[in-house]
Design a protein around this motif. Structure first.
Motif, PDB file in Angstrom:
ATOM      1  N   GLN A   1      -5.226   3.167   7.254  1.00 13.48           N
ATOM      2  CA  GLN A   1      -4.831   4.577   7.272  1.00 13.48           C
ATOM      3  C   GLN A   1      -4.117   4.969   5.982  1.00 13.48           C
ATOM      4  N   VAL A   2      -3.213   4.089   5.525  1.00 17.29           N
ATOM      5  CA  VAL A   2      -2.487   4.377   4.283  1.00 17.29           C
ATOM      6  C   VAL A   2      -3.425   4.261   3.089  1.00 17.29           C
TER       7      VAL A   2
ATOM      8  N   GLU B   1      -5.253   7.418   2.688  1.00 17.20           N
ATOM      9  CA  GLU B   1      -4.392   8.429   2.074  1.00 17.20           C
ATOM     10  C   GLU B   1      -4.315   8.225   0.556  1.00 17.20           C
ATOM     11  N   CYS B   2      -4.269   6.953   0.135  1.00 18.21           N
ATOM     12  CA  CYS B   2      -4.274   6.656  -1.302  1.00 18.21           C
ATOM     13  C   CYS B   2      -5.575   7.110  -1.937  1.00 18.21           C
ATOM     14  N   ARG B   3      -6.687   6.854  -1.276  1.00 16.56           N
ATOM     15  CA  ARG B   3      -7.993   7.257  -1.813  1.00 16.56           C
ATOM     16  C   ARG B   3      -8.062   8.772  -1.978  1.00 16.56           C
TER      17      ARG B   3
ATOM     18  N   THR C   1       0.826  -1.210   0.000  1.00 21.63           N
ATOM     19  CA  THR C   1       0.000   0.000   0.000  1.00 21.63           C
ATOM     20  C   THR C   1       0.856   1.254   0.000  1.00 21.63           C
ATOM     21  N   ILE C   2       1.945   1.223   0.761  1.00 19.49           N
ATOM     22  CA  ILE C   2       2.864   2.360   0.794  1.00 19.49           C
ATOM     23  C   ILE C   2       3.459   2.591  -0.592  1.00 19.49           C
ATOM     24  N   ALA C   3       3.759   1.511  -1.304  1.00 20.08           N
ATOM     25  CA  ALA C   3       4.317   1.632  -2.657  1.00 20.08           C
ATOM     26  C   ALA C   3       3.339   2.349  -3.586  1.00 20.08           C
ATOM     27  N   ILE C   4       2.070   1.988  -3.500  1.00 22.86           N
ATOM     28  CA  ILE C   4       1.054   2.644  -4.326  1.00 22.86           C
ATOM     29  C   ILE C   4       0.899   4.106  -3.922  1.00 22.86           C
ATOM     30  N   LYS C   5       0.951   4.369  -2.629  1.00 20.15           N
ATOM     31  CA  LYS C   5       0.851   5.760  -2.163  1.00 20.15           C
ATOM     32  C   LYS C   5       2.003   6.597  -2.713  1.00 20.15           C
TER      33      LYS C   5
END
Length: 225
Positions: free
Chosen positions: A185-186, A189-191, A142-146
């Protein structure tokens, strides 16, 4: 749980009179405890209590998202553009960011890698980032996508396609279902980034679709301080 009591009897007693929501939580938490027990027994790895609980809630959230989409299994995406097995060039004057993530338990690290290419397929930029902790795989994905979404935001008017081989995370970002976890939470943030960036498209691709340069980038993560 009383000593000598069979687990099936204990579970039946715990589930009696519970709501459907609480039943799902109890069963998922038991499953996560069982996973932690197996990891300790067979691999000698001890999970912290917070990780056991976090994994349970994350898995339950992912399961609900896939069920709400009416999917038979997460191997069969139904979103137009998902499931590519061969990497393709983006459209003219557009860019494409391929993302990947990895967890290195022996080194106590997690990391992400991003590769950006133009419409001719040429490499234009690459990023790696390392974290001094062993993260949940879904969290680091998820962090990678963010990171890719934040990167795409800097490209102004250029349309950017982001590709990830983690279907569960892609579905979580697309969904509006609330998630009460560190991953959630991440995801939120992506959304927010997706809503803010009008020129971005997020797709799931098969593992074999990633460009080979991403694998090289993936191996360099350990070298990032």
């Amino acid at each position: 749980m009383e000593a000598g009591m069979e687990f099936s009897i204990w579970l039946k007693n715990r589930l009696a009179g519970q709501t459907k929501e609480n039943k799902a939580k109890i069963i998922t938490l038991c499953w996560s405890i069982w996973r932690a027990r197996n990891d300790l027994l067979w691999n000698g790895k001890r999970w912290k209590e917070l990780r056991i609980v976090a994994n349970a809630w994350e898995y339950l959230s992912q399961w609900r998202i896939t069920q709400n989409r009416g999917m038979q299994a997460p191997l069969y995406p139904d979103f137009p553009g998902d499931g590519a097995v061969i990497w393709g060039k983006p459209h003219y004057n557009e860019g494409k960011i391929s993302v990947d993530a990895a967890v290195f338990e022996e080194q106590g690290k997690s990391g992400i890698g991003l590769i950006a290419r133009n419409h001719e397929g040429w490499l234009i930029a690459a990023k790696t980032r390392s974290f001094a902790e062993v993260m949940n795989p879904s969290l680091v994905e998820t962090i990678a996508i963010k990171e890719a979404l934040s990167w795409a935001k800097e490209w102004d008017s250029t349309t950017v396609t982001i590709e990830s081989d983690c279907l569960a995370v892609v579905l979580m970002v697309r969904s509006s279902a609330p998630m009460r976890s560190r991953v959630g939470q991440v995801v939120e943030e992506c959304r927010n980034l997706v809503r803010d960036v009008n020129n971005v498209k997020l797709y799931f691709v098969k593992l074999t679709c990633r460009p080979m340069s991403l694998l090289e980038c993936h191996m360099c993560i350990l070298c990032v301080s």
